[in-house]
Design an enzyme around this catalytic site. Structure first.
Site, mmCIF file in Angstrom:
data_model
loop_
_atom_site.group_PDB
_atom_site.id
_atom_site.type_symbol
_atom_site.label_atom_id
_atom_site.label_comp_id
_atom_site.label_asym_id
_atom_site.label_seq_id
_atom_site.Cartn_x
_atom_site.Cartn_y
_atom_site.Cartn_z
ATOM 1 N N HIS A 1 -6.248 4.983 3.203
ATOM 2 C CA HIS A 1 -7.166 5.028 2.047
ATOM 3 C C HIS A 1 -8.125 3.831 2.087
ATOM 4 O O HIS A 1 -9.339 3.987 1.941
ATOM 5 C CB HIS A 1 -6.339 5.030 0.756
ATOM 6 C CG HIS A 1 -7.151 5.009 -0.509
ATOM 7 N ND1 HIS A 1 -7.135 6.035 -1.426
ATOM 8 C CD2 HIS A 1 -7.989 4.072 -1.013
ATOM 9 C CE1 HIS A 1 -7.957 5.727 -2.425
ATOM 10 N NE2 HIS A 1 -8.482 4.532 -2.209
ATOM 11 N N GLU A 2 -7.566 2.640 2.311
ATOM 12 C CA GLU A 2 -8.401 1.426 2.299
ATOM 13 C C GLU A 2 -9.291 1.355 3.545
ATOM 14 O O GLU A 2 -10.444 0.939 3.463
ATOM 15 C CB GLU A 2 -7.528 0.170 2.181
ATOM 16 C CG GLU A 2 -6.615 0.121 0.955
ATOM 17 C CD GLU A 2 -7.309 0.398 -0.370
ATOM 18 O OE1 GLU A 2 -8.540 0.201 -0.470
ATOM 19 O OE2 GLU A 2 -6.624 0.836 -1.313
ATOM 20 N N CYS B 1 -7.848 5.722 -7.193
ATOM 21 C CA CYS B 1 -8.670 4.644 -6.663
ATOM 22 C C CYS B 1 -9.270 3.869 -7.823
ATOM 23 O O CYS B 1 -9.732 4.479 -8.795
ATOM 24 C CB CYS B 1 -9.773 5.242 -5.795
ATOM 25 S SG CYS B 1 -10.854 4.019 -5.067
ATOM 26 N N HIS C 1 -12.378 3.199 3.012
ATOM 27 C CA HIS C 1 -13.382 2.478 2.206
ATOM 28 C C HIS C 1 -14.324 1.668 3.107
ATOM 29 O O HIS C 1 -15.510 1.539 2.806
ATOM 30 C CB HIS C 1 -12.706 1.508 1.226
ATOM 31 C CG HIS C 1 -12.344 2.129 -0.086
ATOM 32 N ND1 HIS C 1 -13.263 2.718 -0.924
ATOM 33 C CD2 HIS C 1 -11.151 2.225 -0.733
ATOM 34 C CE1 HIS C 1 -12.636 3.165 -2.012
ATOM 35 N NE2 HIS C 1 -11.360 2.885 -1.917
#
Ligand code: NI
Length: 167
Positions: free
Chosen positions: A132-133, A90, A136
């Protein structure tokens, strides 16, 4: 900022210059520099926007080259039962890599950068980057869900990568 829940972007604002500039800036920061994704909270904007892209790598040799795509106000509508354990890093944690279990496919609705409603199923590397995003935007970091035994430094990771590339 990285621990906040990001706010949705009002549809009427998507075509505004500040949002379009933010998207271009994110592509430049997160993808043109060799990454495969970036989320707005990583550039200090607590908004539900992220960029995903894909290219072949040793863990996903069959990953197609997909140019950077903006995902706005995403909602996940289904996830495969099947999961896949692979490497992630990341931009917000330079020098750290670890293995994370992710669903192999994800189907989501979202708005594109023109404000059009879309529904898409993402597979392989794109499904991993999407998850993953997406995390966030909820204030979740990959380091929260990495198998702790698998954390390595960038240097160790490059060694593993070289070995995998020779196979
Ligand atoms: Ni990240």
């Amino acid at each position: 900022m990285l621990r906040q829940k990001a706010a949705p972007v009002p549809i009427k604002d998507i075509k505004n210059k500040d949002i379009q500039d933010l998207i271009d800036n994110m592509i430049e920061t997160g993808v043109d520099n060799g990454g495969v994704g970036i989320a707005a909270p990583q550039v200090f904007q607590s908004l539900q926007i992220f960029i995903i892209s894909s290219k072949s790598n040793p863990w996903y040799p069959k990953a197609p080259t997909v140019k950077p795509t903006a995902i706005i106000n995403p909602t996940i509508i289904s996830l495969s039962k099947d999961k896949d354990l692979s490497w992630e890093g990341c931009l917000s944690f330079p020098g750290v890599k670890g293995r994370v279990s992710r669903h192999k496919t994800v189907t989501a609705t979202f708005l594109d950068r023109n404000g059009k409603q879309k529904q898409k199923t993402f597979k392989g590397l794109l499904a991993r980057v999407f998850q993953h995003e997406f995390d966030h935007l909820q204030g979740i970091m990959f380091t929260d869900i990495t198998d702790p035994k698998t954390f390595v430094t960038e240097k160790e990771y490059q060694k593993i990568l070289r070995k995998a590339s020779k196979k």
